[in-house]
Design an enzyme around this catalytic site. Structure first.
Site, PDB file in Angstrom:
ATOM      1  CB  CYS A 382     -54.781  80.353  35.995  1.00 28.46           C
ATOM      2  SG  CYS A 382     -54.364  80.073  34.249  1.00 28.46           S
ATOM      3  CG  HIS A 509     -57.545  76.396  36.312  1.00 27.44           C
ATOM      4  ND1 HIS A 509     -58.232  77.574  36.538  1.00 27.44           N
ATOM      5  CD2 HIS A 509     -56.774  76.619  35.215  1.00 27.44           C
ATOM      6  CE1 HIS A 509     -57.910  78.462  35.614  1.00 27.44           C
ATOM      7  NE2 HIS A 509     -57.019  77.908  34.805  1.00 27.44           N
ATOM      8  CD  GLU A 511     -60.167  76.633  39.750  1.00 25.71           C
ATOM      9  OE1 GLU A 511     -60.110  77.211  38.646  1.00 25.71           O
ATOM     10  OE2 GLU A 511     -59.247  76.692  40.597  1.00 25.71           O
TER      11      GLU A 511
END
EC number: 6.3.4.2
Length: 537
Positions: A382, A509, A511
């Site tokens: 990001c 993102h 994750e």
């Protein structure tokens, strides 16, 4: 089969692990063949955590449909391996704003709008809608905070009413409390739990199960005492002991027959949970042979919960590499061109996660420069991707004053600029580019390899700024590769420098999509490169 409702409340202290208990139960029920969903009730007045400081709340977890939610939803998704939606996180602010909006439209037909029935009805509707939109057999609802908090009262009243609405056989109340051990007295104290249950009963809820958080095994005498005073069956007093690895908890709860007790209470005739695969994963996690050191350079490193999904994704990628990930928490404000080697020299890999605002960005840029010049595996996420582009512009393209328009609106070289559809947006909350969007991958790139050479991947986003395409040709001429873009080629999603071992950054993102038994592609490729660097030392 009627939908079954499980409500998880907490007492004595907050942060007691309700979310992990709820998620672990969800995993056990899913492995019994049930379709499970889960939601979190947060009694704060904010609409969502999107505008809250990470120091106040930890990370903001984004769902596929773009809801900005509590970090517990990350635990839910990782444990149960499901994708949640906007109905999975409900706040006081969200409920009150919806009720007031209906009142302004005249939908209550002139009635006096009150907590009961209007607020409680709205809460019950959120519970039922979460179950209905996912076609679930079981929905688990966790209520944030502790019994006795003023903010929680409407939520607990809604939970109480659910028993009458859907029938006692379809509802179960689980209460989690702290069982403190007094070292001076050499004994565990049950009074806090007794008083917490008394408070809950005063609100009309009799728990069917107690989960006691404790550092030491309680013993059967303590369990019998709690069962007697709290009016639950002795076998329904479940221990939640501190463990080395969170993913052990579902197995510990299963060993105490928690899921069987739940199924018996709810009259669910389903097979036992097959946790063979989960047990194998936990066994592997506890016997990793290698170790890799990752420097996490961020703005909120004093509070690891601000990066909890990043940390978990790194761990998952470590499992895939038979490596324990050790994290060096580096405050981005402290990194300079002079001390970067000292702070980062011991790292096998460097990750620059997301964030907002000016503070710490110059330190992150120096971190990225160090990783690029020293060929240390790096993953930017990001804001980390945006600053990767700024660093390249400054130190490779020679655009010394290059910056992001977010950080310096007057920069002559706005490498990162406001997205066009964000120009007229005034509110901060809920107005970012949020949720699941596709990224088209460049064949032959490291990004494509990380995703098994798929043509397109879908990942979750949370941003307002994007790479300025006016500079794209200049970057490409210098060897910078845009290895992931939106299908219409307008928005840059992934960048990389192919000459480096692993120097990749993404706008989304990744994750948020990682699972312990199915690690995310970019994170796995990053940790693989870091492990290789570690073995070369």
């Amino acid at each position: 089969m009627s939908t079954k409702y499980i409500f998880v409340t907490g007492g004595v202290v907050s942060s007691i692990g309700k979310g992990i208990v709820a998620a672990s139960l969800g995993r056990l029920l899913k492995n019994r063949g049930l379709k499970v969903t889960i939601q979190k009730f947060d009694p704060y007045i904010n609409i969502d955590p999107g505008t809250m400081s990470p120091y106040q709340h930890g990370e903001v977890f984004v769902t596929d449909d773009g809801a900005e939610t509590d970090l517990d939803l990350g635990h839910y998704e990782r444990f149960i391996d499901i994708n949640l939606n906007k109905y999975s996180n409900v706040t006081t602010g969200k409920i009150y704003s919806e009720v007031l909006r209906k009142e302004r439209k005249g939908e209550y037909l002139g009635a006096t709008v009150q907590v009961i029935p209007h607020i409680t009805d709205a809460l019950k509707d959120k519970i039922k809608r979460a179950a209905r939109t996912t076609d679930s057999d079981v929905i688990i609802t966790e209520v944030g905070g502790t019994v006795g908090d003023i903010e929680s009262l409407p939520f607990l009243e809604a939970l109480r009413q659910m028993k009458a609405d859907v029938g006692a056989d379809n509802v179960m109340y689980i209460h989690t409390t702290l069982l403190p051990y007094l070292k001076a007295a050499g004994e565990m104290k049950t009074k806090p739990t007794q008083h917490s249950v008394k408070e809950l009963r005063g609100l009309g809820i009799q728990p069917n199960m107690l989960v006691i958080r404790t550092e030491k095994p309680a013993g059967q005498n303590i369990k019998n005492k709690l069962a007697q005073f709290c009016d639950v069956a002795p076998e329904a007093v479940i221990e939640s002991l501190d463990v080395e690895h969170l993913y052990q908890i579902p197995l510990d709860l299963q060993a105490q027959k928690m899921d069987q007790i739940v199924c018996d209470h709810l009259k669910l005739d389903v097979p036992a949970a097959d946790m063979t695969e989960w047990s194998a994963m936990v066994e592997k996690v506890m016997s990793l042979e290698k170790q890799v050191r990752i420097a996490l350079v961020g703005k909120y490193v004093e509070l690891p919960d601000a990066y909890i999904s990043v940390v978990e994704a790194l761990k998952h990628a470590g499992y895939a590499n038979d490596a324990e990930v050790k994290i060096d928490w580096i405050d981005a404000n402290q990194v300079t061109v002079e001390n970067a080697a000292e702070l980062l020299g011991s790292a096998d890999g460097i990750i620059v996660p997301g964030g907002f605002g000016q503070r710490g960005t110059e330190g992150k840029i120096q971190t990225i420069r160090y990783a690029r010049e020293q060929d240390v595996p790096m993953l930017g996420v990001c804001l980390g991707m945006q600053l990767t582009c700024v660093e390249f512009a400054r130190h490779v393209l020679g655009l010394a004053d290059a910056n992001s328009a977010e950080l310096n609106p007057d920069t002559p070289f706005p490498i990162i600029d406001l997205m066009r559809d964000q120009i007229d947006v005034e509110d901060l909350g809920g107005t970012l580019r949020l949720g699941l969007y596709p990224s088209k991958l460049k064949s032959g790139s490291k990004a494509a390899a990380a995703y098994d050479h798929q043509e397109v991947v879908q990942r979750r986003h949370r941003h307002r700024y994007e790479f300025n395409n006016a500079f794209r040709e200049q970057f490409e001429a210098a060897g910078f590769v845009f290895s992931g873009v939106s299908p219409d080629n307008r928005l840059v999603e992934i960048v990389e420098i192919p000459e480096n071992k692993f120097f990749v950054a993404c706008q989304y993102h990744p994750e948020l999509s990682s699972r312990p038994n199915r690690p995310e592609g970019l994170y796995t490729a990053f940790v693989t490169a870091a492990v290789e660097k570690s073995s070369d030392r």
